[in-house]
Scaffold this active site. Structure first.
Site, PDB file in Angstrom:
ATOM      1  N   CYS A  50       0.818  -1.215   0.000  1.00  0.00           N
ATOM      2  CA  CYS A  50       0.000   0.000   0.000  1.00  0.00           C
ATOM      3  C   CYS A  50       0.849   1.260   0.000  1.00  0.00           C
ATOM      4  CB  CYS A  50      -0.947  -0.002   1.189  1.00  0.00           C
ATOM      5  SG  CYS A  50      -1.976  -1.474   1.182  1.00  0.00           S
ATOM      6  N   HIS A  92      -9.893   2.577  -0.832  1.00  0.00           N
ATOM      7  CA  HIS A  92      -8.452   2.353  -0.810  1.00  0.00           C
ATOM      8  C   HIS A  92      -8.038   1.347  -1.884  1.00  0.00           C
ATOM      9  CE1 HIS A  92      -4.464   1.444   0.441  1.00  0.00           C
ATOM     10  NE2 HIS A  92      -4.724   0.416   1.217  1.00  0.00           N
ATOM     11  N   CYS A  97       0.709   3.164   5.929  1.00  0.00           N
ATOM     12  CA  CYS A  97       1.163   1.845   6.358  1.00  0.00           C
ATOM     13  C   CYS A  97       1.035   0.867   5.208  1.00  0.00           C
ATOM     14  CB  CYS A  97       0.347   1.372   7.554  1.00  0.00           C
ATOM     15  SG  CYS A  97      -1.423   1.264   7.205  1.00  0.00           S
TER      16      CYS A  97
END
Lengths: 420, 285
Positions: free
Chosen positions: A96, A375, A406
């Protein structure tokens, strides 16, 4: 101790950004591939800044869920875009953190003089994710493809058992712990005593903030409609603390506090950012939103359970602040990626515990973040960088912003932007 | 003569069947091409179908649609006109000789479109009769966003009222193209794939058995697939508005390979010997 970035380096600035609206996986972009969406995001940026037929020094992007056919995803997207085909491209992947790491890669090249213009970003589709065959069948297929004689080709499959024929759908599971990200985060949530109420409040704030930004037209020059979608579809402007409070826990068992409302949904979308050397941007009358000041990556020892999977931001941020002689109070805005509401809250708690300081919640994710926007893993960095750079530019020269994202593998990518 | 007005795009299979059946034993040839129009007043584009079309033809799935997709949307209306009892030329045995289309402006997949097709321009050809199907796509404001002309050759067909000798074929415009830059592999089932996304279920494209009935030893790919594949190859460099003209020179048998050459405005799809399957050019509007 590494030296603070010297004056001999050039300035890399964020000129602007473009993304598709983000939508829930299996929804409006179910038919679109990563390459389709990344090409669409790049072409929207090209249209916005008049780059058709122009060479950009490098395009860097990536995806987390990636097909083998996409080994050159970014270059293929460039070739499908209106950019000059002489524009080189590279794929980069850091879970990510991909999108933000791509921005850092591009900014570093610009600062070192290896590039003057660059596009950075990422894309992810959980709708069009690769389905993998089981190990037994995979080995048989490989063996058969190397076999010289037809009989050997047939023999290669004799070892295949019926169970090998079932496909393996993708899962976001940490290979070393066997825990999904949500299950890992549920442990973190319990360990740090993050309450359901606090998580739901953070989720509510994310929806309200993002809705307000959309209503004010903030995203008009950051988003291009795609496939009949003009606005983020996960956003629930009307949601309430009561509605969020009614949702059942999805991680952490019956007594868990993490729900579909305070965890990010699987999302499809793409986001890219245009970067340039500052004087070049000014000569071309491009907006100079913010410069990339510095960046720091960190990782946590999560495999043993000593530390938390998604809290490496609390390790990266103090290093980044110390090197730049800054404290949390020096930032106008702070963007902490909302993988889960409890990730943000536990990161804030960890920053307090390790003496970095307290984040003023009024500065946090002011235009919403991933809980409301969604996301699409590798696209989140580009979304946050473009959003923050524009917010800083509106605030005025000298205002600073901090980003922390993160990532799987117990990592976090952080960066500082400053309006110039 | 009443226009054919459809609430939605008609299914092509039954129209083709009717057109082929109706052509048997009908006294063909010297009647004029009916002047009626086939119309769908409001069509909402289907993203799933566009996506499948994009995959088969090699397009990136964008918010703006390829001009050949707009042709595909008008094709059922072409079939409807040709399936009418009084249409003078037999549907079976028509050869798609050339095609021309103009994209007047970028068209988004989100736009509701009006689709209109008429037949006309019947004229003698040394092998029979040529006629055109003239398509038009309009945007919500009624403005023309796309126009297309599909020229079909009716082998052995006659033209009503025409006594003049067939016009000589225009001299082929010889453009020296660079060597091929792409090689396309067309799988055996490509005709079925394209039939599924375009609705053009003409049996010459589907399998060897049905192709043989019409004189082909193997199925052939739809000319409009080859046309679309060319546009997909040129897609990133195309202007917002342009005209594209193609001539279909010979069929591509499936499975097969084809080479693609272009100088940026002219292009050709060729066989192993360099002979063209299709030639054409793009002109910015």
């Amino acid at each position: 101790m590494p030296q603070s970035p010297g004056a001999s380096l050039r300035n890399a600035v964020i000129v602007g950004g473009n993304r598709t609206p983000f939508v829930k996986s299996g929804g409006a972009y179910a038919a679109a591939s990563n390459q389709d969406m990344l090409t669409a995001a790049i072409d929207g940026l090209v249209a916005r800044f008049g780059l058709a037929g122009q060479k950009v020094d490098e395009v860097v992007a990536g995806a987390v869920l990636k097909h083998t056919r996409d080994f050159n995803l970014t270059r293929e997207s460039v070739l499908g875009s209106a950019l000059d085909p002489h524009t080189p491209a590279v794929d980069l992947q850091q879970a990510c953190g991909t999108g933000l790491e791509a921005v850092i890669y591009a900014a570093n090249k610009i600062r070192l003089g290896q590039a003057t213009t660059a596009i950075a970003g990422g894309v992810d589709s959980a709708s069009d994710a690769p389905i993998v065959v089981k190990e037994g069948l995979r080995r048989a297929l490989l063996k058969a493809s190397y076999a010289r004689k037809p009989l050997d080709r047939v023999k290669a499959f004799t070892a295949v058992r019926p169970a090998d024929l079932a496909p393996v759908p993708p899962a976001v599971v940490e290979p070393r712990t066997g825990l999904s990200m949500g299950e890992s985060q549920a442990q973190t949530t319990a360990k740090w005593g993050i309450t359901r109420q606090a998580q739901d409040e953070l989720a509510l704030a994310s929806h309200r903030n993002l809705a307000r930004a959309w209503d004010s037209g903030f995203f008009d020059d950051l988003v291009t409609p795609y496939l009949k979608v003009a606005k983020d579809k996960i956003l629930r402007p009307e949601t309430t603390i009561e509605a969020l409070g009614k949702l059942r826990p999805v991680f952490g068992g019956q007594d868990g506090t993490m729900t579909a409302g305070n965890s990010t949904a699987l999302t499809d979308g793409a986001a890219v950012v245009l970067l340039a050397e500052e004087s070049y941007a000014r000569e071309h009358h491009w907006p100079v939103l913010a410069r990339v000041v510095d960046a720091q990556v960190a990782a946590s020892d999560y495999v043993t359970g000593n530390e938390d999977l998604l809290l490496a931001g609390a390790r990266a941020i103090p290093e980044l602040l110390e090197r730049n002689g800054l404290g949390l109070d020096d930032f106008t805005y702070i963007e902490i990626h909302e993988a889960f509401a409890s990730t943000v809250l536990a990161t804030l708690a960890a920053l307090e515990q390790n003496g970095t300081g307290t984040v003023d919640r009024a500065k946090l994710n002011v235009h919403g973040s991933s809980l409301a926007a969604g996301h699409p893993f590798a696209a989140t960095g580009g979304r946050i960088v473009a959003t923050l750079a524009k917010m800083l530019a509106e605030k005025g020269a000298g205002s600073k912003g901090l980003i922390s994202i993160c990532a799987a593998g117990g990592m976090a990518v952080t960066a500082i932007l400053e309006a110039v | 003569m009443a226009d054919l007005v459809f609430p939605e795009l008609p299914s092509i299979g039954p129209l083709l069947a009717r057109g082929v059946a109706g052509s048997i034993g009908a006294g063909r040839g010297a009647r004029p091409v009916p002047g009626r129009a086939a119309i769908v007043a409001s069509h909402r584009q289907d993203i799933a179908r566009l996506s499948a079309y994009a995959r088969v033809c090699g397009f990136t799935l964008r918010d703006h649609v390829p001009p050949t997709w707009l042709h595909v949307l008008t094709f059922p209306l072409q079939a409807a006109l040709m399936a009418e009892r009084d249409f003078p030329y037999a549907l079976a045995g028509l050869v798609h000789a050339s095609n021309s289309m103009m994209l007047h402006r970028p068209v988004s997949v989100g736009e509701e479109l009006a689709l209109v097709v008429r037949a006309g321009n019947a004229r003698p050809h040394r092998k029979g009769a040529l006629f055109d199907l003239l398509g038009e796509v309009r945007g919500r404001g009624g403005e023309t966003v796309w126009t297309g002309t599909s020229s079909y050759l009716a082998l052995g067909g006659k033209v009503a009222g025409a006594s003049a000798p067939a016009e000589a074929e225009p001299a082929a415009s010889e453009v020296a193209l660079p060597a091929i830059s792409q090689q396309w592999r067309l799988p055996a089932d490509l005709g079925r794939q394209y039939a599924a996304v375009s609705g053009d279920v003409n049996p010459i494209h589907l399998n060897a058995l049905t192709a043989r009935v019409f004189g082909f030893k193997r199925p052939i790919i739809h000319g409009m697939w080859t046309h679309a594949r060319v546009i997909a190859a040129l897609e990133p460099r195309l202007p917002d508005a342009y005209t594209v003209d193609v001539e279909f020179k010979r069929p591509i048998l499936l499975p097969g390979k084809a080479g693609f050459a272009t100088d940026g405005s002219s292009f050709a799809v060729t066989n192993r010997d360099g002979k063209p399957y299709l030639t054409g050019s793009i002109t910015p509007a």
